[in-house]
Design an enzyme around this catalytic site. Structure first.
Site, PDB file in Angstrom:
ATOM      1  N   ASP A   1     -17.259   7.618  -2.296  1.00  0.00           N
ATOM      2  CA  ASP A   1     -15.682   7.030  -1.364  1.00  0.00           C
ATOM      3  C   ASP A   1     -15.230   8.469  -0.679  1.00  0.00           C
ATOM      4  O   ASP A   1     -15.920   9.516  -1.151  1.00  0.00           O
ATOM      5  CB  ASP A   1     -14.689   6.735  -2.548  1.00  0.00           C
ATOM      6  CG  ASP A   1     -13.359   6.565  -2.050  1.00  0.00           C
ATOM      7  OD1 ASP A   1     -13.337   6.199  -0.452  1.00  0.00           O
ATOM      8  OD2 ASP A   1     -12.040   6.447  -2.318  1.00  0.00           O
TER       9      ASP A   1
ATOM     10  N   ARG B   1       0.466  -1.694  -0.069  1.00  0.00           N
ATOM     11  CA  ARG B   1      -0.150   0.222   0.247  1.00  0.00           C
ATOM     12  C   ARG B   1       0.873   1.367  -0.151  1.00  0.00           C
ATOM     13  O   ARG B   1       1.831   1.115   0.942  1.00  0.00           O
ATOM     14  CB  ARG B   1      -0.940  -0.271   1.130  1.00  0.00           C
ATOM     15  CG  ARG B   1      -1.226   1.529   1.464  1.00  0.00           C
ATOM     16  CD  ARG B   1      -2.899   1.133   2.409  1.00  0.00           C
ATOM     17  NE  ARG B   1      -3.464   1.129   1.639  1.00  0.00           N
ATOM     18  CZ  ARG B   1      -5.042   0.936   2.163  1.00  0.00           C
ATOM     19  NH1 ARG B   1      -5.275   1.212   3.372  1.00  0.00           N
ATOM     20  NH2 ARG B   1      -6.417  -0.101   1.459  1.00  0.00           N
TER      21      ARG B   1
ATOM     22  N   ARG C   1     -13.453  -8.796   0.758  1.00  0.00           N
ATOM     23  CA  ARG C   1     -12.007  -8.145   0.802  1.00  0.00           C
ATOM     24  C   ARG C   1     -11.402  -9.774   0.928  1.00  0.00           C
ATOM     25  O   ARG C   1     -10.518  -9.950   0.152  1.00  0.00           O
ATOM     26  CB  ARG C   1     -11.314  -7.208   1.412  1.00  0.00           C
ATOM     27  CG  ARG C   1     -12.442  -5.458   0.957  1.00  0.00           C
ATOM     28  CD  ARG C   1     -11.710  -5.149  -0.053  1.00  0.00           C
ATOM     29  NE  ARG C   1      -9.470  -5.133  -0.198  1.00  0.00           N
ATOM     30  CZ  ARG C   1      -9.309  -3.882   0.444  1.00  0.00           C
ATOM     31  NH1 ARG C   1     -10.025  -2.920   0.552  1.00  0.00           N
ATOM     32  NH2 ARG C   1      -7.595  -3.607   0.739  1.00  0.00           N
TER      33      ARG C   1
ATOM     34  N   HIS D   1      -6.287   0.510  -6.895  1.00  0.00           N
ATOM     35  CA  HIS D   1      -6.869   0.101  -5.645  1.00  0.00           C
ATOM     36  C   HIS D   1      -7.742  -1.189  -6.302  1.00  0.00           C
ATOM     37  O   HIS D   1      -8.985  -1.261  -6.274  1.00  0.00           O
ATOM     38  CB  HIS D   1      -7.827   0.984  -4.942  1.00  0.00           C
ATOM     39  CG  HIS D   1      -7.844  -0.138  -3.584  1.00  0.00           C
ATOM     40  ND1 HIS D   1      -7.536  -0.921  -2.700  1.00  0.00           N
ATOM     41  CD2 HIS D   1      -8.989   0.502  -2.100  1.00  0.00           C
ATOM     42  CE1 HIS D   1      -6.685  -1.047  -1.603  1.00  0.00           C
ATOM     43  NE2 HIS D   1      -8.414  -0.397  -1.047  1.00  0.00           N
TER      44      HIS D   1
ATOM     45  N   CYS E   1     -16.573   2.034  -0.165  1.00  0.00           N
ATOM     46  CA  CYS E   1     -15.049   0.803  -0.126  1.00  0.00           C
ATOM     47  C   CYS E   1     -14.920   1.226   1.563  1.00  0.00           C
ATOM     48  O   CYS E   1     -13.971  -0.008   2.612  1.00  0.00           O
ATOM     49  CB  CYS E   1     -13.852   1.213  -0.886  1.00  0.00           C
ATOM     50  SG  CYS E   1     -13.475   3.017  -0.687  1.00  0.00           S
TER      51      CYS E   1
ATOM     52  N   GLN F   1     -10.144  -3.571  -3.493  1.00  0.00           N
ATOM     53  CA  GLN F   1     -11.097  -3.272  -3.371  1.00  0.00           C
ATOM     54  C   GLN F   1     -12.493  -3.647  -4.794  1.00  0.00           C
ATOM     55  O   GLN F   1     -12.741  -4.595  -3.943  1.00  0.00           O
ATOM     56  CB  GLN F   1     -11.030  -2.077  -3.399  1.00  0.00           C
ATOM     57  CG  GLN F   1     -12.583  -1.396  -2.827  1.00  0.00           C
ATOM     58  CD  GLN F   1     -12.738  -1.870  -1.628  1.00  0.00           C
ATOM     59  OE1 GLN F   1     -12.093  -1.738  -0.941  1.00  0.00           O
ATOM     60  NE2 GLN F   1     -14.283  -2.232  -1.440  1.00  0.00           N
TER      61      GLN F   1
HETATM   62  N1   CP Z   1     -11.679  -0.160   1.898  1.00  0.00           N
HETATM   63  C1   CP Z   1      -9.821  -0.216   1.963  1.00  0.00           C
HETATM   64  O1   CP Z   1      -9.156  -0.339   1.304  1.00  0.00           O
HETATM   65  O2   CP Z   1      -9.811  -0.059   3.845  1.00  0.00           O
HETATM   66  P1   CP Z   1      -8.692   0.142   4.423  1.00  0.00           P
HETATM   67  O3   CP Z   1      -8.036   1.555   3.928  1.00  0.00           O
HETATM   68  O4   CP Z   1      -8.943   0.474   5.937  1.00  0.00           O
HETATM   69  O5   CP Z   1      -8.118  -0.703   3.848  1.00  0.00           O
HETATM   70  N1  NVA Z   2      -9.890   6.812  -1.760  1.00  0.00           N
HETATM   71  C1  NVA Z   2      -9.809   6.312  -0.117  1.00  0.00           C
HETATM   72  C2  NVA Z   2      -9.716   4.528  -0.627  1.00  0.00           C
HETATM   73  C3  NVA Z   2      -9.398   4.431   0.930  1.00  0.00           C
HETATM   74  C4  NVA Z   2     -10.071   2.922   0.888  1.00  0.00           C
HETATM   75  C5  NVA Z   2      -7.582   6.862  -0.112  1.00  0.00           C
HETATM   76  O1  NVA Z   2      -7.403   6.620  -1.417  1.00  0.00           O
HETATM   77  O2  NVA Z   2      -7.625   6.877   1.327  1.00  0.00           O
END
Ligand code: CP
Ligand code: NVA
Length: 311
Positions: free
Chosen positions: A228, A107, A296, A134, A268, A137
């Site tokens: 989101d 990440r 997930r 992502h 999400c 997701q």
């Molecule tokens: N939806 C998602 O990726 O959640 P987190 O940021 O908690 O991993």
């Molecule tokens: N768009 C959001 C998604 C979090 C799961 C971010 O990048 O923070």
């Protein structure tokens, strides 16, 4: 089955064909609904290294729990543990982790970081969220939509909010699977033009139409409504300004009147209730947001089984 994903990376929803996505979703359904499939421990003896530059609840816990369920082991590497790019180069991290782990999930902020990890790693690399996409997701989202609607092709999905990483992957996923997709954002916050162009090209081959607008009435007839956060991780300084700009771009009782009455509501998570979605709407029977969170784990379990598993 004709689909072999062994050794592949998942950095973008476009990395997999429709057939490959369908195969992962089929495995995800099997793993979720059939305890005997999980009991085979298809990831026994496998290790997942998880690199995090940003916070997480779902991604960390779903990958880690999934590995435990399927007989493998996951290692959490916090932002300060390896200080990606500061303490050590991305190239060296990819090369070293490949000597220990069977699969790497990362990440990151810049998408180029997962691309660089994949360039040097000799094991599969999974994008656990970058500023650009992502995909994990969206695999879970597609599984959730299938559970509620029993099909993907031909459905109309409407995303309301910021044209961000989640929107990008949704557009690619929809285009691949023949879903119609309308993205509704305030002017200036549209998805990247290159993504819209590419999604339209991919969609032309699958019968999917992709549209971007600032007109909220475009949610008319939506089978799936998705939102989101207005400010993503890394955009905290813009959060207050975005609250004013995005005010109307939310899922609430008004949006539900425009969409189909049985529209599936997706988010999400994490959610900012009162901003992009109101609490009452998020708790309607139409809402599948916690199924999404659960999926997930199943979707990623399936993904890892295909990338590195014994079967
Ligand atoms: N939806 C998602 O990726 O959640 P987190 O940021 O908690 O991993
Ligand atoms: N768009 C959001 C998604 C979090 C799961 C971010 O990048 O923070």
């Amino acid at each position: 089955m004709g689909v072999n994903l062994k050794g592949r990376h998942l950095l973008s929803m476009l990395d997999f064909s429709a057939e490959e996505i369908s195969a992962v979703l089929k495995t995800a359904r099997n793993l979720k609904t059939n305890p005997a499939e999980r009991a085979k421990l298809p990831l026994k003896g496998k290790t997942l290294a998880m690199i995090f530059q940003k916070p997480s609840l779902r991604t960390r816990v779903s990958f880690e729990t999934g590995m435990t369920q399927l007989g493998g082991h996951a290692i959490y590497l916090a932002p300060t543990d390896i200080s990606l790019g500061k303490r050590e180069t991305t190239e060296d991290i990819a090369l070293v982790l490949s000597r220990y782990a069977d699969v790497i999930m990362a990440r990151v902020f810049g998408h180029e970081i997962v691309e660089e990890l994949a360039k040097y790693a000799t094991v599969p690399v999974i994008n656990g969220l970058s500023d650009f996409e992502h995909p994990c997701q969206i695999l879970a989202d597609l599984q959730t939509i299938l559970e509620r609607k029993e099909r993907l092709s031909g459905l109309k999905m409407c995303y309301i909010g910021d044209g961000n990483n989640v929107a990008h992957s949704l557009m690619y996923g929809a285009a691949r699977m023949g879903m119609h997709m309308t993205v509704i954002t305030p002017p200036g916050y549209e998805p990247k033009e290159s993504v819209t162009k590419k999604a339209k090209e991919v969609g032309a081959a699958t019968g999917s139409t992709i549209a971007v607008t600032s007109d909220l009435s475009a949610a008319n007839g939506a089978d799936v409504l998705y939102t989101d956060v207005w400010a993503s991780m890394g955009q905290e300084a813009e959060a207050e300004a975005r609250k004013r700009i995005f005010k109307k771009y939310r899922i609430d009782a008004e949006t539900m009147k425009i969409a189909n009455r049985d529209a599936v509501i997706l988010h999400c998570l994490p959610a900012h209730y009162g901003d992009e979605i109101d609490y009452a709407t998020s708790r309607l029977p139409n809402s599948a947001i916690f199924d999404q969170a659960e999926n997930r784990m199943h979707a990623q379990n399936a993904l890892m089984v295909h990338l590195v598993g014994a079967s």
